[in-house]
Design a protein around this motif. Structure first.
Motif, mmCIF file in Angstrom:
data_model
loop_
_atom_site.group_PDB
_atom_site.id
_atom_site.type_symbol
_atom_site.label_atom_id
_atom_site.label_comp_id
_atom_site.label_asym_id
_atom_site.label_seq_id
_atom_site.Cartn_x
_atom_site.Cartn_y
_atom_site.Cartn_z
ATOM 1 N N SER B 3 12.272 98.038 26.333
ATOM 2 C CA SER B 3 11.304 97.388 27.307
ATOM 3 C C SER B 3 9.955 96.911 26.539
ATOM 4 C CB SER B 3 10.794 98.483 28.318
ATOM 5 O OG SER B 3 10.042 99.662 27.680
ATOM 6 N N VAL B 4 9.389 96.007 26.998
ATOM 7 C CA VAL B 4 8.254 95.520 26.237
ATOM 8 C C VAL B 4 7.046 95.701 27.424
ATOM 9 C CG1 VAL B 4 7.243 93.543 25.418
ATOM 10 C CG2 VAL B 4 9.556 94.002 24.991
ATOM 11 N N THR B 5 5.837 96.033 26.753
ATOM 12 C CA THR B 5 4.769 96.110 27.673
ATOM 13 C C THR B 5 3.553 95.346 27.244
ATOM 14 O OG1 THR B 5 5.191 98.593 28.277
ATOM 15 C CG2 THR B 5 3.027 97.857 28.706
ATOM 16 N N GLN B 6 2.949 94.478 27.861
ATOM 17 C CA GLN B 6 1.690 93.596 27.211
ATOM 18 C C GLN B 6 0.625 94.037 28.043
ATOM 19 O OE1 GLN B 6 4.360 89.751 27.298
ATOM 20 N NE2 GLN B 6 2.141 89.355 26.738
ATOM 21 N N MET B 7 -0.531 93.880 27.592
ATOM 22 C CA MET B 7 -1.834 94.091 28.237
ATOM 23 C C MET B 7 -1.953 92.975 29.229
ATOM 24 S SD MET B 7 -4.569 92.512 25.471
ATOM 25 C CE MET B 7 -5.866 92.629 26.330
ATOM 26 N N GLU B 8 -2.487 93.390 30.402
ATOM 27 C CA GLU B 8 -2.604 92.502 31.375
ATOM 28 C C GLU B 8 -3.649 91.487 31.316
ATOM 29 O OE1 GLU B 8 -1.188 95.756 34.886
ATOM 30 O OE2 GLU B 8 -2.611 94.104 35.361
ATOM 31 N N GLY B 9 -3.284 90.230 31.978
ATOM 32 C CA GLY B 9 -4.309 89.284 31.819
ATOM 33 C C GLY B 9 -4.977 89.059 33.166
ATOM 34 N N PRO B 10 -5.748 87.863 33.295
ATOM 35 C CA PRO B 10 -5.899 86.988 32.200
ATOM 36 C C PRO B 10 -7.160 87.509 31.184
ATOM 37 C CG PRO B 10 -7.140 86.402 34.397
ATOM 38 C CD PRO B 10 -6.309 87.637 34.385
ATOM 39 N N VAL B 11 -6.903 87.013 30.165
ATOM 40 C CA VAL B 11 -7.997 87.343 29.118
ATOM 41 C C VAL B 11 -8.905 85.863 29.057
ATOM 42 C CG1 VAL B 11 -8.203 87.607 26.674
ATOM 43 C CG2 VAL B 11 -6.486 88.696 27.745
ATOM 44 N N THR B 12 -10.102 86.049 29.129
ATOM 45 C CA THR B 12 -11.133 84.925 29.025
ATOM 46 C C THR B 12 -11.916 85.049 27.990
ATOM 47 O OG1 THR B 12 -10.940 84.529 31.314
ATOM 48 C CG2 THR B 12 -12.826 83.528 30.289
ATOM 49 N N LEU B 13 -11.944 83.918 26.910
ATOM 50 C CA LEU B 13 -12.754 84.221 25.858
ATOM 51 C C LEU B 13 -13.460 82.717 25.577
ATOM 52 C CD1 LEU B 13 -10.227 85.542 23.259
ATOM 53 C CD2 LEU B 13 -12.004 86.830 24.198
ATOM 54 N N SER B 14 -14.667 82.898 25.047
ATOM 55 C CA SER B 14 -15.256 81.634 24.551
ATOM 56 C C SER B 14 -14.697 81.225 23.307
ATOM 57 C CB SER B 14 -16.685 81.874 24.306
ATOM 58 O OG SER B 14 -17.419 82.534 25.335
ATOM 59 N N GLU B 15 -14.793 79.746 22.904
ATOM 60 C CA GLU B 15 -14.165 79.354 21.993
ATOM 61 C C GLU B 15 -14.684 79.811 20.567
ATOM 62 O OE1 GLU B 15 -14.883 75.102 21.870
ATOM 63 O OE2 GLU B 15 -12.693 74.661 21.401
ATOM 64 N N GLU B 16 -13.869 80.083 19.741
ATOM 65 C CA GLU B 16 -14.330 80.419 18.181
ATOM 66 C C GLU B 16 -14.268 82.177 18.365
ATOM 67 O OE1 GLU B 16 -17.658 78.865 16.375
ATOM 68 O OE2 GLU B 16 -16.887 76.995 16.485
ATOM 69 N N ALA B 17 -14.048 82.651 19.500
ATOM 70 C CA ALA B 17 -13.833 84.218 19.483
ATOM 71 C C ALA B 17 -12.578 84.778 18.970
ATOM 72 C CB ALA B 17 -14.027 84.640 21.107
ATOM 73 N N PHE B 18 -12.597 86.196 18.755
ATOM 74 C CA PHE B 18 -11.511 86.857 18.137
ATOM 75 C C PHE B 18 -10.650 87.192 19.307
ATOM 76 C CE2 PHE B 18 -9.363 88.799 14.622
ATOM 77 C CZ PHE B 18 -8.764 89.840 15.142
ATOM 78 N N LEU B 19 -9.348 86.901 19.107
ATOM 79 C CA LEU B 19 -8.333 87.368 20.108
ATOM 80 C C LEU B 19 -7.505 88.413 19.655
ATOM 81 C CD1 LEU B 19 -6.481 86.644 22.543
ATOM 82 C CD2 LEU B 19 -5.290 85.000 21.082
ATOM 83 N N THR B 20 -7.152 89.334 20.549
ATOM 84 C CA THR B 20 -6.158 90.112 20.506
ATOM 85 C C THR B 20 -5.330 90.568 21.891
ATOM 86 O OG1 THR B 20 -7.299 91.678 18.874
ATOM 87 C CG2 THR B 20 -5.271 92.734 19.754
ATOM 88 N N ILE B 21 -4.043 90.293 21.680
ATOM 89 C CA ILE B 21 -3.164 90.572 22.851
ATOM 90 C C ILE B 21 -2.475 91.763 22.463
ATOM 91 C CG2 ILE B 21 -1.348 89.649 24.415
ATOM 92 C CD1 ILE B 21 -2.607 86.952 24.284
ATOM 93 N N ASN B 22 -2.352 92.725 23.080
ATOM 94 C CA ASN B 22 -1.659 94.034 22.624
ATOM 95 C C ASN B 22 -0.073 93.958 23.263
ATOM 96 O OD1 ASN B 22 -3.786 95.209 21.544
ATOM 97 N ND2 ASN B 22 -4.347 96.427 23.305
ATOM 98 N N CYS B 23 0.919 94.411 22.406
ATOM 99 C CA CYS B 23 2.271 94.346 22.893
ATOM 100 C C CYS B 23 2.652 95.693 22.290
ATOM 101 C CB CYS B 23 3.044 93.245 22.234
ATOM 102 S SG CYS B 23 4.740 93.462 22.412
ATOM 103 N N THR B 24 3.284 96.334 22.799
ATOM 104 C CA THR B 24 4.063 97.632 22.686
ATOM 105 C C THR B 24 5.573 97.611 23.305
ATOM 106 O OG1 THR B 24 3.314 99.178 24.286
ATOM 107 C CG2 THR B 24 2.159 99.117 22.339
ATOM 108 N N TYR B 25 6.364 98.201 22.627
ATOM 109 C CA TYR B 25 7.718 98.167 23.007
ATOM 110 C C TYR B 25 8.384 99.837 22.756
ATOM 111 C CZ TYR B 25 8.996 98.402 17.818
ATOM 112 O OH TYR B 25 8.952 99.218 16.540
ATOM 113 N N THR B 26 9.604 99.490 23.460
ATOM 114 C CA THR B 26 10.387 100.970 23.331
ATOM 115 C C THR B 26 11.806 100.189 23.084
ATOM 116 O OG1 THR B 26 9.203 102.084 25.076
ATOM 117 C CG2 THR B 26 11.404 102.892 24.737
ATOM 118 N N ALA B 27 12.410 100.752 22.092
ATOM 119 C CA ALA B 27 14.044 100.175 21.690
ATOM 120 C C ALA B 27 14.602 101.260 20.960
ATOM 121 C CB ALA B 27 13.433 98.957 21.052
ATOM 122 N N THR B 28 15.895 100.874 21.144
ATOM 123 C CA THR B 28 16.821 101.853 20.025
ATOM 124 C C THR B 28 17.215 100.860 19.049
ATOM 125 O OG1 THR B 28 18.651 101.047 21.356
ATOM 126 C CG2 THR B 28 17.758 103.249 21.863
#
Lengths: 115, 111
Positions: B3-28
């Motif tokens: 499975s894959v879990t992503q952070m929920e949006g929406p993410v709203t940023l101003s131009e030139e801001a730093f972006l992080t979108i989290n993603c974690t996973y479960t896998a064999t």
């Protein structure tokens, strides 16, 4: 554009009708995959085909849905007797022969609306 | 299961801001990891990928590092532009062809 081609881009059907979605893979690609995207959700795998063979259809509903990839022509995803819950975006992807771990290339999708 | 879990949006940023979108996973096993981007009305485009632990994928100013110890593959960009507004999908391929996608994170960048 030598990418994955899907048509139509938009398809409207009434309940009970049939929907046919077409996908032409990228040139040289022999693996085709179909995914379904419900509103505000990620894509869910439906079926994986190679020319004239269904390799994995574990994600496809057992009834009303079928897929084919004939020797000549595009891959077809067919939905019979459509219902409202079939409304979604259907994406096709393709990858080259040999290494199945190569990134899949996606088409622009067919947005199916059921009235 | 996988499975894959992503952070929920929406993410709203101003131009030139730093972006992080989290993603974690479960896998064999040892899956390959991907980020795809979807612009309005279009299909998914591959943004970057990593196939083994500690690999860093990068493209168009975006980066993500495959962290096996934290089972994460966070997407980052140092300075976002309005044209980066889109939906971003994290995906894993657990050794085969069956992509498993997260639910997507919508990014909106304001001028």
């Amino acid at each position: 554009n030598a990418g994955v081609m899907q048509n139509p881009r938009h398809l409207v059907r009434r309940r009970g009708q049939e929907a046919r979605l077409r996908c032409s893979p990228m040139k040289g690609h022999s693996h085709v995959y179909w995914y379904r995207q419900l509103p505000e959700e990620g894509l869910k795998f439906m079926v994986y085909l190679q020319k004239e063979n269904i390799i994995d259809e574990s994600g496809m509903p057992k009834e009303r849905f079928s897929a084919e990839f004939p020797k000549e022509g595009p891959s077809i995803l067919r939905i019979q007797q459509v219902v409202r819950g079939d409304s979604a975006a259907y994406f096709c992807a393709s990858s080259p022969p040999g290494d199945r771990s190569q990134p899949q290339h996606f088409g622009d999708g067919t947005r199916l609306s059921i009235l | 299961g996988n499975s894959v879990t992503q952070m929920e949006g929406p993410v709203t940023l101003s131009e030139e801001a730093f972006l992080t979108i989290n993603c974690t996973y479960t896998a064999t096993g040892y899956p390959s990891l991907f980020w795809y981007v979807q612009y309005p009305g279009e299909g998914l485009q591959l943004l970057l990928k990593a196939t083994k632990a500690d690999d860093k994928g990068s493209n168009k100013g975006f980066e993500a590092t495959y962290r096996k110890e934290t089972t994460s593959f966070h997407l980052e960009k140092g300075s976002v532009q309005v044209s980066d507004s889109a939906v971003y999908f994290c995906a894993l391929v657990p050794g085969t062809y069956k992509y498993i996608f997260g639910t997507g994170t919508r990014l909106k960048v304001l001028a």
